[in-house]
Design an enzyme around this catalytic site. Structure first.
Site, PDB file in Angstrom:
ATOM      1  N   HIS A 158      74.453  37.100  16.129  1.00 46.10           N
ATOM      2  CA  HIS A 158      73.654  36.805  17.168  1.00 46.10           C
ATOM      3  C   HIS A 158      73.452  34.949  17.286  1.00 46.10           C
ATOM      4  CE1 HIS A 158      71.571  39.880  19.375  1.00 46.10           C
ATOM      5  NE2 HIS A 158      71.037  40.332  18.196  1.00 46.10           N
ATOM      6  N   GLU A 195      72.470  41.961  23.252  1.00 50.27           N
ATOM      7  CA  GLU A 195      72.292  43.072  22.348  1.00 50.27           C
ATOM      8  C   GLU A 195      73.517  43.980  22.403  1.00 50.27           C
ATOM      9  OE1 GLU A 195      70.689  42.765  19.901  1.00 50.27           O
ATOM     10  OE2 GLU A 195      68.910  41.533  20.588  1.00 50.27           O
ATOM     11  N   MET A 242      65.627  40.244  12.894  1.00 45.58           N
ATOM     12  CA  MET A 242      65.225  39.332  13.895  1.00 45.58           C
ATOM     13  C   MET A 242      66.034  38.342  13.764  1.00 45.58           C
ATOM     14  SD  MET A 242      64.042  38.948  16.918  1.00 45.58           S
ATOM     15  CE  MET A 242      64.659  37.378  17.631  1.00 45.58           C
ATOM     16  N   GLU A 248      72.613  40.340  12.710  1.00 38.57           N
ATOM     17  CA  GLU A 248      71.668  39.141  13.023  1.00 38.57           C
ATOM     18  C   GLU A 248      72.479  37.928  12.969  1.00 38.57           C
ATOM     19  OE1 GLU A 248      69.242  40.141  14.470  1.00 38.57           O
ATOM     20  OE2 GLU A 248      69.128  42.011  13.448  1.00 38.57           O
TER      21      GLU A 248
HETATM   22  N1  TRP Z   1      66.762  40.901  18.570  1.00 41.68           N
HETATM   23  C1  TRP Z   1      66.477  41.954  17.376  1.00 41.68           C
HETATM   24  C2  TRP Z   1      67.780  42.659  17.185  1.00 41.68           C
HETATM   25  O1  TRP Z   1      68.139  43.394  17.879  1.00 41.68           O
HETATM   26  C3  TRP Z   1      65.540  42.961  17.963  1.00 41.68           C
HETATM   27  C4  TRP Z   1      64.162  43.008  17.498  1.00 41.68           C
HETATM   28  C5  TRP Z   1      63.565  42.772  16.143  1.00 41.68           C
HETATM   29  C6  TRP Z   1      62.865  43.054  18.424  1.00 41.68           C
HETATM   30  N2  TRP Z   1      62.232  42.805  16.096  1.00 41.68           N
HETATM   31  C7  TRP Z   1      61.832  42.996  17.394  1.00 41.68           C
HETATM   32  C8  TRP Z   1      62.710  43.267  19.675  1.00 41.68           C
HETATM   33  C9  TRP Z   1      60.688  43.058  17.710  1.00 41.68           C
HETATM   34  C10 TRP Z   1      61.513  43.555  20.087  1.00 41.68           C
HETATM   35  C11 TRP Z   1      60.477  43.412  19.318  1.00 41.68           C
HETATM   36  O2  TRP Z   1      68.273  42.053  16.243  1.00 41.68           O
HETATM   37 ZN    ZN Z   2      70.401  42.275  18.320  1.00 38.51          ZN
END
Ligand code: TRP
Ligand code: ZN
Length: 869
Positions: A301, A320, A263, A298
């Protein structure tokens, strides 16, 4: 289910009446409960608005104050807090208590192996405090964390550490300040005791950034590769995208309990430890490459996701799809572009195309959502990346980068839409993307059917291209799309025939825009062999009547490596399909000598990259094969795939054996070259395991392995060839590694996909293995997810025991972790793809689940869709 969960629609987007510009969070972490005080600066956005709804879930509300006064005008509902009689601008203070220890959902604030951590995307912040938990509310966050110092020496949050102190009772606190406004889903907090790997990165403009990777105690010797990957990511984003990091510190925390991969929380990424921890004893080459990709993802992002975020969750692919495209390019620039492309295409053609044919079919920008967690899908991520890639193909790198620049100029610091992105690409180039936009709203897999006609008098080649998108569960009517269709023509001697129209060279990328369209090329002196959909230039299926000879020719002569691999796959596909039909008709399997020879040629090739040879020799998975049929006959597919593998193994035994021995490397390194060699050597092992010497060879491979890639390859070969030494090598591995869940995942996975009789009973038995726990998503996916998804013959056994097993598990996970449950249920949703007996058994299990009185929204949405269509 007391109340039917409600769907939200993209078309209903409305900007909020109030926004929050600043929030100050104060966490007091205690074993029995954690106290959260949230002070927000709230401002009216719509004149006259005097009430607002704050999202909240599983919170215990202690008090509400407005401008320092207790505020009586509120109402708690099951979904949040309704505040009324509000002034147009005010300070809001809310105190909530939360129970992290009781949180098994791994969403909001929870404990992973004794460390506090948070997961807020998509809608987890509402499990921390009442808030406008939507991505278009951007606030500056300050965070104070107080906790026991001995148990939680590290107290981390987003941004910069701006203060710290000790309390008399053994507790301490740290104050964090994030200068960048962000939506709540990017908030993070971590408190725990870790080993820390520190490094630094000097940005292009000369700023020093502190890099910190936090891992469980004792794992410091597994963090180096993640650190290298992070530095490579930072450098690459400067070089290729002209983007520099924007804070003085970048932290990554690895945790064992995590629902997804990782994340991108601002300045404080939280990672599934699977995507951080690696050394040669514990990680395979695939793990190393996966870590590089996810660390990159990550990190990227930070610009595509954090600096420019999403206006609403329907726009998820904005961040994404684009960030997957960026991480794919990163891996391709650092490693083998062809191998990366092949593996990405395998995912699109396999599981993503399967999603298009399932009850959950949706466009990359969904129109209707009940539970947002259900839309972190292959379609949004992988097809989303293909859509970005098509724009890159149509515009070229230079215009694409111009588009990126304009996108950041226009939208930095804001919450944007997919339309904003396409508009920036359009405005920065001379491309007309009007028709192209349909890729965002239309679901399903387009089919291209191509016929060719060579006129030897006029020396012209006519290509007629028809496009057709079958209707999907969510959408009946389909329109023609703009499809970039990359082709090349070859003369019989292997020379390239330039594409010309009226004597002028034309681009290799044809723009297919109509339902049916003919492209005529002139000055074609002989009937050419046509390489089509080069680089998988669009996420579509291709129908063209290739002869075996043409495909064998392309395997040798196509100029690009991807096209050579793809020709091999098409050749296999032809013969797999024909043989499945033969098996169903009670006939024997035929695999012609000439086809074997085409693969012999590849094995003997001196010019091909070894990593590419490994890919060419890898048969499509049973699932990908299943996608070629309307009714999936798992047994016939398994039988044919096994028989073809055995034919290749027998006919090519000498070549495979010679390669196997010549590729032996004495010392272990993780360069791309040595990864490629190991990959081909282990592919050879997989074939040779089927031969007479199988047991001896695999045992020796296992005994002499000096790295996890080779060890795991021996286990896999023994499993897939059903060797008699399988139990022995598996037991030896488990004895050595049972203390380490991450390593044991490789072992659980092989229990899951074991082709032997009794696979289900064995999977059930392994659930009592000391290293297994249904509470851990990685373990659950390795053993149970792999069994249900990657062991079709046993999951779909005719007695329905596999289906019942899965729904028994889902009943447990529905309460403890519905996000994991919802990912596991996918194979059951696809019941329409099977024969009627299996269909009714699968449907019965879905109906059983539908009756649960506490059915989570996640499962409710999927089961309802599956049963209604
Ligand atoms: N944004 C995260 C990624 O793609 C995805 C993600 C991580 C996520 N943990 C999550 C989405 C929990 C939903 C719930 O890098
Ligand atoms: Zn992502």
């Amino acid at each position: 289910m007391t109340q039917q969960p409600q769907a939200k629609y993209r078309k209903d987007y409305k900007a909020p009446d109030f926004t929050i510009t600043h929030i100050d969070l104060d966490f007091d972490l205690q074993a029995s409960m954690s106290r959260v005080i949230a002070k927000s600066r709230v401002t009216q956005q719509v004149t006259g608005a005097d009430s607002m709804f704050l999202d909240g879930d599983a919170l215990s509300l202690q008090r509400v104050e407005v401008n320092g006064q207790p505020w009586p005008h509120y109402e708690e509902t099951s979904e949040g807090l309704h505040l009324s009689q509000l002034p147009s601008e005010f300070d809001l203070e809310i105190e909530t208590h939360i129970d992290a220890a009781a949180n098994t959902l791994l969403e909001g604030l929870y404990l992973s192996d004794g460390a506090y951590c948070t997961q807020c995307e998509a809608e987890g912040f509402r499990r921390i405090t009442y808030y406008l938990d939507r991505p278009d509310v951007l606030a500056k966050f300050t965070t104070k964390i107080t906790a026991d110092k001995a148990a939680f020496p590290f107290l981390l949050s987003n941004g910069n550490n701006v203060g710290a102190g000790e309390l008399s009772d053994g507790r301490h606190w740290v104050q964090w300040d994030d200068p960048y406004a962000k939506p709540s889903y990017l908030f993070a907090l971590v408190a725990g005791d870790f080993d820390l790997l520190s490094d630094k990165f000097k940005t292009r403009s000369g700023r020093d950034v502190a890099l910190e990777i936090f891992v469980d105690k004792g794992n410091l010797n597994r963090a180096e590769h993640a650190m290298t990957s992070l530095k490579n990511s930072m450098k690459w984003d400067e070089d290729r995208f002209d983007l520099e990091y924007d804070l003085d510190i970048y932290m990554i925390v690895a945790v064992d309990f995590f629902n997804m991969g990782a994340m991108e929380n601002k300045g404080l990424n939280v990672f599934n430890s699977k995507y951080v921890l690696a050394n040669s004893d514990t990680a395979t080459d695939t793990d190393y490459l996966g870590i590089e990709a996810v660390i990159g993802h990550e990190y990227f992002h930070n610009w595509t996701g954090n600096r420019v975020t999403c206006r609403d969750w329907f726009q998820l692919s904005l961040k994404e799809g684009l960030t997957v495209f960026r991480d794919q390019e990163f891996s391709s620039d650092l490693g083998s572009r062809a191998v990366n492309r092949i593996n990405n295409v395998r995912i699109v053609r396999g599981p993503q195309f399967a999603e298009d044919r399932s009850p959950m079919a949706h466009p990359i920008r969904p129109e209707k959502v009940i539970e947002m967690n259900n839309f972190y899908t292959l379609t949004v991520y992988e097809k989303g990346s293909e859509v970005i890639r098509m724009m890159h193909t149509l515009l070229g790198e230079e215009n694409f980068q111009r588009g990126m620049k304009l996108y950041f100029e226009r939208h930095d610091g804001t919450a944007a839409t997919c339309e904003d992105f396409v508009k920036a690409m359009e405005d920065a180039s001379d491309a007309d993307l009007a028709q192209f936009r349909l890729w965002y709203s239309q679901s399903g897999t387009p089919e291209l059917t191509v016929t060719s006609d060579f006129d030897d008098k006029a020396n012209t080649l006519s290509l007629t291209v028809k496009q057709y998108t079958p209707s999907t569960a969510d959408q009946k009517e389909k329109l023609p799309l703009l499809i970039p269709f990359d082709i090349e023509l070859y003369a019989a001697n292997g020379d390239v025939i330039e594409l010309q129209r009226n004597g002028v060279a034309v681009d290799n990328v044809l723009r297919v825009t109509e339902a049916e369209q003919t492209f005529v090329f002139d000055n074609v002196e002989e009937n050419p062999v046509i390489s089509m959909l080069r680089e998988f230039s669009a996420p579509v299926t291709l129908n063209y009547e290739y002869s075996d000879e043409d495909l064998a020719f392309l395997m040798v002569h196509a100029r690009n490596e991807f096209a050579r691999w793809d020709a091999g796959q098409m050749l296999l596909a032809k013969h797999i399909k024909a043989n499945v039909a033969r098996v169903q008709a009670g006939e024997t399997i035929i695999f012609p000598e000439e086809v074997v020879d085409a693969f012999r040629g590849v094995l003997l090739s001196e010019e091909l990259d070894v990593a590419l040879i490994a890919e060419v020799m890898t048969l499509p998975s049973e699932n990908e094969i299943g996608g070629w049929f309307d009714v999936v006959d798992v047994d016939a597919i398994h039988q044919v795939r096994d028989a073809i593998k055995l034919s290749l193994s027998t006919a090519l035994a000498d070549e495979l054996s010679a390669l196997y021995h010549s590729l032996n490397q004495r010392t272990y390194t993780i360069t791309h070259e040595s990864i490629g060699k190991r990959s081909l050597r282990n592919v050879c092992l997989g074939y040779l395991a089927l031969g007479e010497q199988g047991n001896a060879l695999v045992s020796a491979h296992f005994e002499t392995a000096n790295n996890m890639t080779d060890t795991a390859a021996a286990l896999a070969a023994a499993t897939h060839a059903e060797l008699t030494n399988r139990d022995a090598v598996m037991a030896a591995f488990s004895d050595k590694w049972q203390h380490d869940g991450l390593v044991m995942d490789k072992w659980f996975l092989l229990q899951g996909c074991n082709p032997s009789v009794g696979a289900l009973d064995n999977v059930k038995a392994q659930m009592s293995h000391p290293a297994f726990s249904l509470k851990n998503p990685n373990r659950t996916r390795s053993l149970i997810g792999v069994f249900c998804n990657n062991n079709p013959v046993h999951f779909h056994e005719k007695d329905g025991a596999g289906y019942k097993f899965l729904s028994d598990i889902l009943i447990q996970l529905n309460e403890s972790n519905p996000q994991v449950a919802s990912r596991l249920i996918d194979p059951l949703l696809k019941f329409k793809r099977f024969d009627s007996d299996r269909q009714s058994l699968m449907r019965a299990q879905l109906e059983r689940l539908a009756l649960l009185d506490n059915l989570a929204k996640d499962l409710y949405e999927k089961i309802n869709k599956a049963l209604e269509v």
